[in-house]
Design a protein around this motif. Structure first.
Motif, PDB file in Angstrom:
ATOM      1  N   THR A  50      -1.197   7.228  20.000  1.00 51.78           N
ATOM      2  CA  THR A  50      -1.971   8.387  20.446  1.00 51.78           C
ATOM      3  C   THR A  50      -3.072   7.959  21.419  1.00 51.78           C
ATOM      4  O   THR A  50      -3.213   8.518  22.499  1.00 51.78           O
ATOM      5  CB  THR A  50      -2.571   9.119  19.223  1.00 51.78           C
ATOM      6  N   ARG A  61     -10.372  11.445  17.673  1.00 54.59           N
ATOM      7  CA  ARG A  61      -9.669  11.302  16.386  1.00 54.59           C
ATOM      8  C   ARG A  61     -10.731  11.029  15.343  1.00 54.59           C
ATOM      9  O   ARG A  61     -11.615  10.182  15.539  1.00 54.59           O
ATOM     10  CB  ARG A  61      -8.665  10.156  16.437  1.00 54.59           C
ATOM     11  N   HIS A  70      -2.772  17.611  13.885  1.00 55.66           N
ATOM     12  CA  HIS A  70      -2.500  16.642  14.951  1.00 55.66           C
ATOM     13  C   HIS A  70      -1.714  17.410  16.016  1.00 55.66           C
ATOM     14  O   HIS A  70      -0.517  17.216  16.198  1.00 55.66           O
ATOM     15  CB  HIS A  70      -1.702  15.471  14.372  1.00 55.66           C
ATOM     16  N   ARG A  83      -1.062  15.134   8.547  1.00 54.61           N
ATOM     17  CA  ARG A  83      -1.530  16.161   9.494  1.00 54.61           C
ATOM     18  C   ARG A  83      -0.412  16.513  10.473  1.00 54.61           C
ATOM     19  O   ARG A  83      -0.369  17.611  11.004  1.00 54.61           O
ATOM     20  CB  ARG A  83      -2.762  15.656  10.236  1.00 54.61           C
ATOM     21  N   ARG A 119       5.759   8.782   7.637  1.00 55.00           N
ATOM     22  CA  ARG A 119       5.299   7.554   6.984  1.00 55.00           C
ATOM     23  C   ARG A 119       4.582   7.905   5.678  1.00 55.00           C
ATOM     24  O   ARG A 119       3.928   8.942   5.594  1.00 55.00           O
ATOM     25  CB  ARG A 119       4.306   6.864   7.937  1.00 55.00           C
ATOM     26  N   GLN A 132       1.537   7.698   3.711  1.00 49.57           N
ATOM     27  CA  GLN A 132       0.177   7.440   4.199  1.00 49.57           C
ATOM     28  C   GLN A 132      -0.629   6.701   3.122  1.00 49.57           C
ATOM     29  O   GLN A 132      -1.551   7.262   2.527  1.00 49.57           O
ATOM     30  CB  GLN A 132      -0.497   8.767   4.544  1.00 49.57           C
ATOM     31  N   PRO A 172       6.908  10.181  13.997  1.00 45.05           N
ATOM     32  CA  PRO A 172       5.714  10.079  14.841  1.00 45.05           C
ATOM     33  C   PRO A 172       5.225   8.644  15.037  1.00 45.05           C
ATOM     34  O   PRO A 172       4.424   8.371  15.941  1.00 45.05           O
ATOM     35  CB  PRO A 172       4.663  10.897  14.077  1.00 45.05           C
ATOM     36  N   GLY A 173       5.705   7.710  14.186  1.00 49.34           N
ATOM     37  CA  GLY A 173       5.167   6.359  14.214  1.00 49.34           C
ATOM     38  C   GLY A 173       3.768   6.362  13.605  1.00 49.34           C
ATOM     39  O   GLY A 173       3.116   7.399  13.595  1.00 49.34           O
TER      40      GLY A 173
HETATM   41  C1  NCD Z   1       0.428   9.833  12.938  1.00 46.76           C
HETATM   42  C2  NCD Z   1      -1.040  10.040  12.656  1.00 46.76           C
HETATM   43  O1  NCD Z   1      -1.875   9.195  12.971  1.00 46.76           O
HETATM   44  O2  NCD Z   1      -1.318  11.061  12.070  1.00 46.76           O
HETATM   45  N1  NCD Z   1       0.760   8.912  13.937  1.00 46.76           N
HETATM   46  C3  NCD Z   1       0.533   9.159  15.243  1.00 46.76           C
HETATM   47  O3  NCD Z   1      -0.392   9.805  15.648  1.00 46.76           O
HETATM   48  N2  NCD Z   1       1.442   8.657  16.110  1.00 46.76           N
HETATM   49  C4  NCD Z   1       1.223   9.632  11.728  1.00 46.76           C
HETATM   50  C5  NCD Z   1       0.929   8.454  10.845  1.00 46.76           C
HETATM   51  O4  NCD Z   1      -0.103   7.806  10.920  1.00 46.76           O
HETATM   52  O5  NCD Z   1       1.784   8.187   9.982  1.00 46.76           O
END
Ligand code: NCD
Length: 341
Positions: free
Chosen positions: A85, A134, A164, A198, A253, A255, A293-294
């Motif tokens: 991001t 963020r 997000h 999110r 993922r 969390q 989303p990674g």
């Molecule tokens: C997500 C986030 O940070 O919410 N990742 C992202 O923005 N690419 C999802 C995550 O952290 O699993």
């Protein structure tokens, strides 16, 4: 109408969240001027974002530069870690011609106890036109949008467990470009840790606004928020049933950083029950696309051969993220300019 999500941390922001839910992200004539959440935005605006973002994508996969943020100063404030991001925002800002400043939060006065509002006002005095933020607190962005000068835009790069929205819109752009059906004919499954995500919240809202009727969440009970049915999604605890015939699989993922006590017996057990594997993928539509989303945990929520396989559009999501972030920032700046005139 989508339900309000419970903030994740008790803080001064929590109390303010409810009254700041209405912090306007639209100008009186309906233009985007902040981008705080997908909630409150109608199908027209989401479609405009998708089309504008698509316009930056060249047929060879490259991204078209633009001058829409020429002379603007964009400050990136990341109070939480991020790879994709943060980097794609910075690439997008530079491609729009902005002056970019990355605030190093660990070395900033926030770590000396300065309040979020004071940090913001000081940065604003250094002539910021836009903040990309963020924050670990749900609601932080609505709070900031209320505190900034009228001509400064706030873009949400992820707040707590709340929203997000740029991730949701890059997911929508990816689905629009890669899935073989229009939104109102799609079957979509969001799989995994919905409770702490999110991304899941913003994706659910965006998919419903764009007309998806068959929307499923697939997870063990411990990874689903209470009252998830209120969101108008179908809930599946059985993975094979949940992904049967779907056109889009969105893996999430676990969390761990947001989970206090262990909610899963073991990651190996989780992978066995909920991992997106090649064998399982065969239960979905033959043209189904796989998204994430990674950051990905291979062998936990997704098998490596699926993540790197032909049906995976995970790296396309990253590239589309640049275009979507360009679109949202250009639109918000345009909205701010219209407020000044
Ligand atoms: C997500 C986030 O940070 O919410 N990742 C992202 O923005 N690419 C999802 C995550 O952290 O699993």
């Amino acid at each position: 109408m989508h339900p309000t999500h419970a903030p994740n941390t008790p803080s001064d922001l929590t109390a303010k969240l409810h009254r700041s839910q209405s912090a306007p992200q639209l100008t009186p004539d309906g233009k985007l001027c902040h981008f705080l959440s997908v909630e409150g935005l109608n199908k027209d605006i989401l479609t405009q974002i998708i089309h504008k973002a698509g316009g930056y994508l060249l047929p060879n996969g490259q991204i078209q530069n633009s001058t829409e943020l020429d002379g603007c100063t964009v400050m990136n404030l990341f109070f939480e870690n991020s790879t994709r991001t943060r980097t794609t925002f910075e690439v997008a800002e530079k491609r729009l011609g902005a002056n970019v400043l990355n605030l190093d939060i660990a070395k900033s006065s926030t770590s000396k106890g300065e309040s979020l509002a004071d940090t913001l006002w000081n940065l604003q005095a250094m002539t910021a036109d836009m903040f990309v933020v963020r924050h670990y607190s749900s609601g932080a962005m609505h709070f900031m949008a209320q505190k900034v000068c009228p001509s400064v835009a706030v873009i949400n790069a992820g707040d707590g467990q709340h929203a997000h929205p740029t991730q949701a819109m890059l997911d929508m752009l990816t689905i629009h470009r890669e899935a073989k059906k229009p939104f109102d004919e799609l079957k979509v499954a969001i799989i995994g840790d919905v409770k702490h995500s999110r991304v899941a919240r913003s994706d659910i809202c965006a998919l419903q606004t764009l007309g998806v009727k068959d929307l499923r969440v697939v997870a063990p009970k411990t990874l689903l928020p209470k009252g998830i049915e209120r969101y108008g999604v179908s809930v599946f605890n059985d993975m094979d049933k949940g992904i049967a015939g779907v056109d889009v699989l969105i893996g999430l993922r676990i969390q761990n950083e947001r989970i206090g006590s262990p909610l899963l017996p073991s990651t190996a057990e989780y992978f066995k029950m909920y991992g997106i594997t090649d064998k399982r993928l065969k239960l979905a539509d033959k043209d189904a696309i796989v998204m994430h989303p990674g950051p990905m945990n291979r062998g936990v929520e997704i098998a490596s051969d699926v993540a790197d396989g032909e049906q995976s559009v995970i790296l396309k999501q990253v590239n589309n993220g640049i275009a979507v972030r360009m679109a949202v920032m250009a639109m918000a700046m345009e909205g701010q300019r219209s407020l000044r005139n």
